[in-house]
Design a protein around this motif. Structure first.
Motif, short mmCIF file in Angstrom:
data_model
loop_
_atom_site.label_atom_id
_atom_site.label_comp_id
_atom_site.label_asym_id
_atom_site.label_seq_id
_atom_site.Cartn_x
_atom_site.Cartn_y
_atom_site.Cartn_z
N LYS A 412 6.65 2.62 5.16
CA LYS A 412 5.55 1.65 5.19
C LYS A 412 4.24 2.32 4.79
O LYS A 412 3.48 1.78 3.97
CB LYS A 412 5.44 1.04 6.58
CG LYS A 412 4.36 -0.01 6.71
CD LYS A 412 4.34 -0.64 8.10
CE LYS A 412 3.92 0.36 9.16
NZ LYS A 412 3.81 -0.25 10.51
N SER A 415 4.11 2.86 1.25
CA SER A 415 3.92 1.60 0.54
C SER A 415 2.46 1.20 0.42
O SER A 415 2.07 0.54 -0.54
CB SER A 415 4.67 0.46 1.25
OG SER A 415 6.05 0.70 1.22
N VAL A 416 1.66 1.57 1.41
CA VAL A 416 0.25 1.15 1.39
C VAL A 416 -0.45 1.73 0.14
O VAL A 416 -1.34 1.10 -0.41
CB VAL A 416 -0.48 1.58 2.68
CG1 VAL A 416 -1.96 1.24 2.61
CG2 VAL A 416 0.14 0.90 3.90
N LEU A 418 1.28 2.25 -2.59
CA LEU A 418 2.12 1.70 -3.65
C LEU A 418 3.12 2.71 -4.18
O LEU A 418 4.30 2.57 -3.99
CB LEU A 418 1.26 1.11 -4.77
CG LEU A 418 0.38 -0.04 -4.24
CD1 LEU A 418 -0.77 -0.34 -5.18
CD2 LEU A 418 1.21 -1.29 -4.01
N PHE B 33 11.68 -2.35 7.51
CA PHE B 33 11.33 -1.74 6.24
C PHE B 33 12.51 -0.90 5.82
O PHE B 33 13.03 -0.10 6.58
CB PHE B 33 10.10 -0.83 6.38
CG PHE B 33 8.83 -1.60 6.38
CD1 PHE B 33 8.23 -1.96 5.20
CD2 PHE B 33 8.26 -1.99 7.58
CE1 PHE B 33 7.05 -2.69 5.21
CE2 PHE B 33 7.10 -2.71 7.59
CZ PHE B 33 6.48 -3.06 6.40
N TYR B 72 1.69 -4.06 5.73
CA TYR B 72 1.41 -4.12 4.30
C TYR B 72 2.38 -5.10 3.66
O TYR B 72 3.46 -4.73 3.18
CB TYR B 72 1.53 -2.73 3.68
CG TYR B 72 0.97 -2.70 2.28
CD1 TYR B 72 -0.39 -2.89 2.08
CD2 TYR B 72 1.79 -2.51 1.18
CE1 TYR B 72 -0.92 -2.88 0.81
CE2 TYR B 72 1.27 -2.51 -0.09
CZ TYR B 72 -0.09 -2.69 -0.27
OH TYR B 72 -0.61 -2.69 -1.54
N ARG B 75 4.41 -5.25 0.12
CA ARG B 75 5.66 -4.49 0.03
C ARG B 75 6.40 -4.55 1.36
O ARG B 75 7.12 -3.64 1.72
CB ARG B 75 5.37 -3.05 -0.38
CG ARG B 75 4.98 -2.96 -1.84
CD ARG B 75 5.33 -1.63 -2.43
NE ARG B 75 5.33 -1.72 -3.87
CZ ARG B 75 5.68 -0.72 -4.66
NH1 ARG B 75 6.04 0.43 -4.17
NH2 ARG B 75 5.68 -0.87 -5.96
N HIS B 238 -9.25 4.18 1.06
CA HIS B 238 -8.96 4.97 2.27
C HIS B 238 -10.08 5.97 2.55
O HIS B 238 -10.46 6.19 3.70
CB HIS B 238 -7.66 5.76 2.09
CG HIS B 238 -6.43 4.93 2.21
ND1 HIS B 238 -6.16 4.12 3.28
CD2 HIS B 238 -5.36 4.80 1.39
CE1 HIS B 238 -4.99 3.52 3.12
NE2 HIS B 238 -4.49 3.91 1.97
N LEU B 261 -4.25 -4.08 1.66
CA LEU B 261 -4.73 -2.70 1.69
C LEU B 261 -5.84 -2.54 2.72
O LEU B 261 -5.92 -1.53 3.43
CB LEU B 261 -5.25 -2.30 0.30
CG LEU B 261 -6.06 -1.00 0.23
CD1 LEU B 261 -5.19 0.21 0.58
CD2 LEU B 261 -6.68 -0.81 -1.15
N ARG B 393 -1.57 5.42 -11.96
CA ARG B 393 -2.38 5.76 -10.78
C ARG B 393 -3.71 6.38 -11.20
O ARG B 393 -4.01 7.53 -10.87
CB ARG B 393 -1.63 6.68 -9.81
CG ARG B 393 -0.23 6.26 -9.44
CD ARG B 393 -0.05 4.85 -8.95
NE ARG B 393 -0.65 4.60 -7.64
CZ ARG B 393 -1.55 3.65 -7.43
NH1 ARG B 393 -1.97 2.87 -8.42
NH2 ARG B 393 -2.02 3.44 -6.24
#
Lengths: 567, 567
Positions: A412, A415-416, A418, B33, B72, B75, B238, B261, B393
């Motif tokens: 998880k 996943s945040v 991606l 998950f 999240y 996903r 973040h 997010l 990315r």
């Protein structure tokens, strides 16, 4: 060329006059983190005046104190000073004794003043503005001229622009096996879409390849579902710290000296670093008795120790653990219920025949311990090894021994963000499955690899010997990794001068070295060390032909420094 | 082809019998998950038994509770179910009504049983194992067949493998301006080393290019030292949350619905999400009165609100803010001393002529507010726009209005992760400085760009119209971004069925849709919504020729769902 040499000599003479003035100014500058053209130094810059003239809603008093606590020496004060110096060189090319803009393959053997007895082989790349400073602060091989492995770059380029894969010109530009490998990789990517987010753990087919590479390395099974591909190893370390640390009452056992990612990450996540000391006298030995002692001490203070960090081969210390030692460490973690966080990013960097890399997962499996017995997380990166692809930000962690429910939480968190970058993912698969005997690229690939690794071994030995010849300096053998971590016994007068300059003594030494020679070492205090001892970390990464000039310059600086402060 | 069609028909008839059984099984599976081949489902997997048979040192009870709190959705559960489904399709190809392995450009117009009146245009890429599921859950254009912009990929490939730059074959394979641009970029990189760690904020020359791009876009100065290049926008978000959040007493104002997010990052960093509601009735309008109300409410609870998140163009809502509205928001932040966190990753995705993207920095500068007046952080990404390079990315944040001391702390945190990936950095510079009129690639580049953007606009309109034709569904106009966020009024019986299945009603609807059609929408509950209302998010990204089949299948499913639960 003649005009260049004469100009150089003139500059050197002139610059030696300016040296002391500069050295004073750089040593008295306050500790600051700067961007490459720091706002506070340029009045025209937008950021310069904001903090002084208004009560800003965001100030050092109101940001997260964990951010302030965090330190990261390998890009800290000394690098900031080096960047400042580099800017000054660019704007005032006559200001320093080492600013000569020479081509990378020229060494100028000048001995023309009391200070500049040696001459640093300076960095100058044609048509770039990169001059003067020699960054030995960070394991960044390609910044110092190491060339990438051709096969890896061929595959990356083809995966970036698959439209050329079936063009006839491509056959002339790329090796046949790089074309074949690119097709294989593209076929592992849903829709061949290298521009799509992947599965949060990384592309399944690439994880299959990596797992097969781990199996081939260890002789024990590896599960692709245990692999989490990450943008280099650092985000993986953060992810585990984030998972394990609940409060400052949670501790992580870390080696001292340590790679400052660990202290920084523990600080950012609000935990407690529980130190264990590597024994310099026995070649940075890792004693389980020391682990036990520190574990018990921290438990008596109410700290719950969650994990043990082991860096093998060692950073900054360069030692390679013996298998028996690793077994004792595994047993300790099993007995004490600790997660073993195994930083194994230097697994390809072993330079002595008597030592061999063994992954901690392999060691634990060879002891008969499986998933139920011990949690081991192994970190790997494309930034190290013989490839040194730092800028690609590829890496992975192999997560074993956690319950499915905890694994889902790790998934998880992955996943945040991606997914990690696909080029880095591809490269991680390539370093775990390089060309094999019989492949068209095999010969050139293995020549490149062996050339780099044998050269690194020679550089390590040359620098180690040079350090051991310096007065008051002792340096353990670099068995692996990319660093030496010599100890320096500084004269009492130097320690007092450092105190007067409000610097740690090793930081003072490193700053004087930088100001005099342009060489950037990181002071041992950035890695932590036994109190009262002083060290610095030096990478073994400058290109081999430059090592003699570095040694000369360092030796001369050191002699002059010791002479200055001898009691 | 004939044999294929007959086979397909037979499979469809057979699979319709199995549908209800499967649908029950997928709906009753517990929330989890999963990794792509989840450990707990495969007895041979190493992780399967660990948590049940031993008291593990790491369990859900002993990990960081912030990790557990974090959610999240894009996903989350629905994607996990989709992955599970996809695996089942691969292992049992006859198990589901939509598993046909057809080529991507074939639509099979079958109407052959009560359920499968439409037929999903299924995803099948030759030589891959990617079949069946249509992921409309995430803004991931290239996973659904969007092709990368040729010029960008040419430059990336050349920078990955510069050894081919001066080979004659390269002229035949690459456009002249891509070669020239690659040289320019390499010259901006110290030592031309694309494999080296860069400056912690990113390569200076690339930041110069990005700053120039921002200036050209906004008409106000941009400082390259304000740019922090990051691995996509997520790590930048973040970083700001990490900086601003000290404890659960610190709040961040976030739109509801929001991109998860933000809720995930606030949870991971231990802060409080202070919601403000977008007004669905006025096209997801952002009212400053609502901001004020929520700010005051949270202050009365002892929360210190640090920042306001605005997503413009909106995600998941697709609205584009009017400039006057933005001015009011800037004024609000200035008055209340809030950092304005401007998620501007969809700045190129505006589909209606009456709206235009304005950056919040431009708006604040146009109001006469400078560095001293307001702190604005703008997030940009290479994953969105017309380029959609999610896998690369790349991204950046432009950080303005902070004091130099706080900026140094941001720099330090960036340093702990060394740097973002260089290909992503290069791409971020390219999207901010694409080919210009007169460049060799300009025509093909602009044709590719305009083709994608105009197609996205048509797809948005088609889906919007289709949603608005569904019983009980209303959908605002998609002015921008990549999503529609229709509201669905579910029959009371459906809500009860969801309760019985322990699902939110919109999650229940989305899971039924997935099981019946293979289409993945994300339930509105994952983005938060006005309590008692239900929504889902659907990307506008499936390729245009597939949209009619999706609409048909969705329409048929919806009718059958409503018929099933009509009161």
């Amino acid at each position: 060329m003649r005009r260049f040499v004469i100009g150089s000599a003139r500059n050197l003479i002139e610059s030696s006059r300016q040296k002391y003035q500069f050295e004073r100014s750089i040593l008295s500058s306050p500790y600051r983190f700067l961007s490459s053209s720091p706002a506070a130094d340029s009045p025209s810059s937008s950021s310069s005046s904001s903090s002084s003239t208004m009560a800003h809603p965001v100030s050092l008093n109101t940001i997260n104190p964990k951010v302030i606590e965090c330190e990261y020496a390998v890009r800290g004060e000394i690098v900031t000073l080096a960047q400042k110096l580099q800017e000054e060189i660019q704007t005032k090319p006559d200001a320093h004794p080492f600013e000569e803009q020479c081509h990378a393959d020229i060494i100028l053997p000048f001995v023309n003043d009391g200070f500049c007895k040696g001459l640093l082989q300076l960095q100058y790349y044609k048509e770039t503005s990169y001059v003067g400073i020699l960054y030995c602060n960070i394991g960044n091989p390609q910044s110092l001229g190491q060339q990438p492995i051709t096969f890896f770059r061929e595959v990356l380029a083809l995966c970036d622009h698959p439209a050329i894969l079936d063009k006839s010109e491509t056959q002339g530009l790329f090796s046949a096996d790089s074309i074949e490998r690119a097709w294989q990789i593209l076929d592992q990517i849903p829709g061949r879409a290298t521009g799509a987010y992947s599965h949060s753990q990384g592309i399944k087919g690439l994880r299959d390849t990596i797992a097969a590479g781990i199996e081939a390395r260890d002789g024990f099974p590896a599960d692709p579902n245990d692999i989490f591909l990450t943008d280099g190893a650092s985000p993986a370390v953060h992810m585990m710290m984030q998972l394990l640390i609940r409060s400052e009452k949670d501790g992580i056992l870390c080696p001292i000296p340590q790679y400052p990612l660990y202290s920084a990450s523990i600080a950012l996540h609000g935990g407690t670093l529980v130190p264990y000391y590597l024994d310099e006298a026995t070649g940075w030995g890792l004693e389980v008795s020391e682990l036990k002692k520190q574990l018990e001490t921290s438990r008596s203070k109410g700290i719950t120790v969650r994990a043990l960090v082991v860096i093998n081969p060692g950073n900054p210390t360069g030692q390679v653990l013996a298998e028996e030692n690793q077994k004792a460490i595994v047993e300790f973690c099993k007995q004490e219920g600790l997660v073993l966080l195994a930083d194994e990013v230097y697994q390809e960097n072993v330079y002595v025949p008597e030592k061999k890399f063994h992954s901690f997962k392999k060691v634990s499996r060879s002891m008969g311990y499986g998933e139920k017995d011990i949690a081991v997380v192994s970190f790997q990166s494309v930034s190290k090894g013989y490839y040194g692809e730092c800028g690609k930000r590829g890496g992975y962690m192999e997560v074993t021994g956690f319950g499915a429910d905890v694994r889902e939480q790790i998934y998880k968190v992955a996943s945040v963000n991606l997914c990690s970058n696909i080029s880095g993912q591809i490269l991680a698969s390539l370093v775990m499955s390089p060309p094999k005997v019989g492949d068209e690229s095999y010969e050139s690939y293995s020549a490149e690899r062996d050339g780099i690794l044998s050269s690194l071994a020679r550089r390590a030995k040359t620098l180690e010997d040079a350090f051991n010849k310096l007065e008051g300096v002792t340096c353990n053998k670099a068995e692996g990794a990319m660093y030496l971590f010599p100890r320096i016994d500084l004269p009492e007068k130097a320690i007092k001068a450092a105190e007067a300059a409000k610097k740690a003594p090793d930081a003072y030494y490193c700053q004087r070295l930088l100001a005099a020679t342009g060489i950037v070492f990181v002071p041992g205090s950035g890695f932590r060390q036994v109190p009262g001892t002083w060290h610095f970390r030096c990478t073994i990464l400058p290109q081999e032909e430059k090592i003699p000039a570095i040694v000369t310059r360092l030796t001369d600086f050191h002699k002059s420094f010791m002479d200055e402060f001898r009691g």
